[in-house]
Design an enzyme around this catalytic site. Structure first.
Site, PDB file in Angstrom:
ATOM      1  N   GLU A   1       1.544   3.323   3.052  1.00 57.05           N
ATOM      2  CA  GLU A   1       2.031   2.686   4.276  1.00 57.05           C
ATOM      3  C   GLU A   1       3.538   2.525   4.123  1.00 57.05           C
ATOM      4  O   GLU A   1       4.023   1.576   3.519  1.00 57.05           O
ATOM      5  CB  GLU A   1       1.302   1.360   4.494  1.00 57.05           C
ATOM      6  CG  GLU A   1      -0.191   1.598   4.712  1.00 57.05           C
ATOM      7  CD  GLU A   1      -1.045   0.339   4.665  1.00 57.05           C
ATOM      8  OE1 GLU A   1      -0.492  -0.773   4.724  1.00 57.05           O
ATOM      9  OE2 GLU A   1      -2.277   0.483   4.577  1.00 57.05           O
TER      10      GLU A   1
ATOM     11  N   HIS B   1       0.873  -1.164   0.000  1.00 50.31           N
ATOM     12  CA  HIS B   1       0.000   0.000   0.000  1.00 50.31           C
ATOM     13  C   HIS B   1       0.914   1.220   0.000  1.00 50.31           C
ATOM     14  O   HIS B   1       1.688   1.409   0.948  1.00 50.31           O
ATOM     15  CB  HIS B   1      -0.925  -0.017   1.223  1.00 50.31           C
ATOM     16  CG  HIS B   1      -1.961  -1.104   1.129  1.00 50.31           C
ATOM     17  ND1 HIS B   1      -2.356  -1.866   2.208  1.00 50.31           N
ATOM     18  CD2 HIS B   1      -2.654  -1.543   0.049  1.00 50.31           C
ATOM     19  CE1 HIS B   1      -3.286  -2.727   1.793  1.00 50.31           C
ATOM     20  NE2 HIS B   1      -3.476  -2.558   0.498  1.00 50.31           N
TER      21      HIS B   1
ATOM     22  N   GLU C   1       1.564  -5.439  10.617  1.00 53.12           N
ATOM     23  CA  GLU C   1       1.082  -4.059  10.708  1.00 53.12           C
ATOM     24  C   GLU C   1       1.992  -3.370  11.714  1.00 53.12           C
ATOM     25  O   GLU C   1       2.081  -3.791  12.870  1.00 53.12           O
ATOM     26  CB  GLU C   1      -0.366  -4.032  11.208  1.00 53.12           C
ATOM     27  CG  GLU C   1      -1.341  -4.831  10.341  1.00 53.12           C
ATOM     28  CD  GLU C   1      -1.674  -4.143   9.027  1.00 53.12           C
ATOM     29  OE1 GLU C   1      -1.296  -2.960   8.866  1.00 53.12           O
ATOM     30  OE2 GLU C   1      -2.305  -4.784   8.167  1.00 53.12           O
TER      31      GLU C   1
ATOM     32  N   HIS D   1       2.990  -3.730   6.469  1.00 53.67           N
ATOM     33  CA  HIS D   1       1.945  -2.707   6.290  1.00 53.67           C
ATOM     34  C   HIS D   1       1.940  -1.724   7.459  1.00 53.67           C
ATOM     35  O   HIS D   1       2.784  -1.805   8.363  1.00 53.67           O
ATOM     36  CB  HIS D   1       0.573  -3.379   6.172  1.00 53.67           C
ATOM     37  CG  HIS D   1       0.339  -4.069   4.866  1.00 53.67           C
ATOM     38  ND1 HIS D   1      -0.544  -3.609   3.933  1.00 53.67           N
ATOM     39  CD2 HIS D   1       0.907  -5.182   4.340  1.00 53.67           C
ATOM     40  CE1 HIS D   1      -0.531  -4.408   2.874  1.00 53.67           C
ATOM     41  NE2 HIS D   1       0.350  -5.382   3.098  1.00 53.67           N
TER      42      HIS D   1
HETATM   43 ZN   LIG Z   1      -1.868  -2.112   4.148  1.00 54.61          ZN
END
Ligand SMILES: [Zn+2]
EC number: 3.4.17.3
Length: 460
Positions: free
Chosen positions: A89, A86, A307, A215
């Site tokens: 990110e 992404h 994350e 991410h």
């Molecule tokens: Zn992401």
């Protein structure tokens, strides 16, 4: 010494102290320069290669670490990190550049742990899977209010919703049918973006064993499945836990990261709570066509999704703290590729058998040997019954006890079965890189009947 000279001297000292690691955001050109800089500093243990181009023509560069860059050494596992899928990110991208500099520097310094890692593992680092999205996000700047600006690729597609959906196939066949290397749909190339296609070619070309996809937007280690087994859309925020047959192993891999991380394991982060700092993907929110599930269902690779920051685009001043919070976890996770069992699958004449199937009793997910006849089966400590099979050969079954340390070496010598069936492709020892996948049975054409619940929260 004159005052001016003294100041210059101090500046020089200061520069020397901070020069090796620079904590800043790297735009595309800067990222490419940094990868080549690391390669120039560590030419004998690194290689830069491109797996393809983005929509706007930017290369998707990978930096490889190995004592023999560019070569698969039998019994040495391949592992990968993917960042910035992404585009907005960005922490993963910066952490992976830091990691690259760190591995190079520590290897040169003779850090035994890093020397052992590089000599026994082939590490592939893709700092940015979505360089086009990044350039859009960076134009907004850190802490921008446009929470989703730059998330997608230049065609406006979310790359983590863009992989072929193989979950539907395996959930449909959960009481039988193939449990690994599920085939790609016929027309898959026309259904995916250039970045996704490049990554699919990449992960089919190397026999990756372990992987993490970096991410931001939360702080938690997320393991498969990401797509919920539940067929119906539900109004609840959290859907049912949807474990893989390797659930306990995945939980351990996720915990290795969360506990080696500075604060992820504490669980309370970004206004959310995850016990031990880990979560099953689907039990958080279900997502379809993600990269993590695809790795597990189409290849030998076990991937988790990390994350890493509440703020998707942290300020430059925060990068050093983030690096120090993640450094040990990034190294420990790579080291996890060395567990379970590994070995060679050979015929009676000591030819390597590629694509032999390795099954572990009680775990409904097989893996296969690579082009060089070597296989890697990540397992938790315990006693297992393991069977190797290949078309045209008698299966061989062994019982093996796996300890917590280094992987146990288990070689198979398969005897040709009588009468002779179709022989498996044999590969000479001096093989080329990459693996060629067998012709696959095409999946039954099925209407996608279950459009899964959309995330109830802002996607990460
Ligand atoms: Zn992401």
């Amino acid at each position: 010494m004159s005052g001016l000279l003294l100041v210059s001297f101090h500046l020089l000292l200061l520069f020397k102290l901070v020069a090796p690691v620079t904590f800043r955001h790297h735009r595309y050109d800067d990222l490419v320069r940094t990868l080549y800089k690391v390669h120039n500093e560590c030419p004998y243990i690194t290689r830069v290669y491109s797996i393809g181009r983005s929509v706007k023509g930017r290369h998707l560069y990978v930096l490889e670490f190995s004592d023999y860059p560019g070569i698969h050494e039998p019994l040495e596992p391949e592992v990968k990190y993917v960042g910035n899928m992404h585009g907005n990110e960005v922490l993963g991208r910066e952490l992976l550049l830091q990691l690259a500099e760190f591995l190079c520097e520590e290897f040169r310094n003779g850090n035994q742990r890093i020397v052992r890692l590089v000599e026994g593992t082939r590490v592939h680092i893709l700092p940015s899977m979505n360089p086009d999205g990044y350039e859009v996000a960076v134009a907004q700047g850190a802490d921008s209010s446009g929470y989703l600006v730059g998330r997608n690729n230049a065609n406006g597609v979310d790359l983590n919703r863009n992989f072929p959906d193989l979950n539907t196939y395996i959930y449909y066949n959960k009481h039988g049918g193939p449990n690994h290397h599920l085939p790609l749909p016929d027309n898959w190339k026309s259904q995916v973006e250039p970045e996704t296609q490049a990554v699919i070619h990449w992960i089919r070309s190397f026999n990756f064993v372990l992987s993490a996809n970096l991410h931001g937007g939360a702080v938690v280690a997320n393991y498969p499945y990401d797509k919920s087994l539940e067929h119906r859309v539900r109004g609840f925020r959290r859907t049912a836990n949807s474990p893989t047959p390797d659930d306990k192993l995945f939980q351990k891999l996720a915990k290795i990261y969360s506990y080696a991380h500075g604060w992820m394991h504490q669980g309370w982060n970004c206004g959310d709570y995850f016990p031990d700092g880990i979560t099953n993907g689907a039990s958080w929110y279900s997502l379809s066509k993600g990269m993590q599930d695809f790795n597990y269902l189409h290849t030998n690779c076990f991937e988790i999704t990390l994350e890493l920051s509440c703020n998707k685009f942290p300020r430059q001043e925060e990068l050093q703290r983030e690096w120090l919070g993640n450094r040990e976890a990034l190294i420990q996770f790579l080291e996890q590729v060395h567990q379970g069992i590994k070995g060679m699958v050979l015929d009676e004449n000591h030819n390597n058998l590629a694509e032999a199937v390795i099954s572990v009793s009680g775990i409904n997910h097989d893996i296969t040997s690579g082009d060089h006849g070597d296989y890697f089966r990540l397992l938790l400590p315990g006693t297992y019954t393991v069977t190797a099979t290949a078309p045209g050969f008698e299966p061989e079954t062994v019982t093996v006890t796996v300890g917590p340390g280094e992987p146990k070496l288990v070689n198979f010598h398969l005897k040709r079965s009588m009468p002779q069936a179709t022989p498996t492709r044999r590969v000479p020892n001096s093989g080329h890189e990459g693996r060629v996948l067998p012709k696959k049975v095409q999946p039954r054409a099925r209407k996608e009947e279950m459009e899964m619940k959309q995330p109830q929260r802002v996607p990460t």
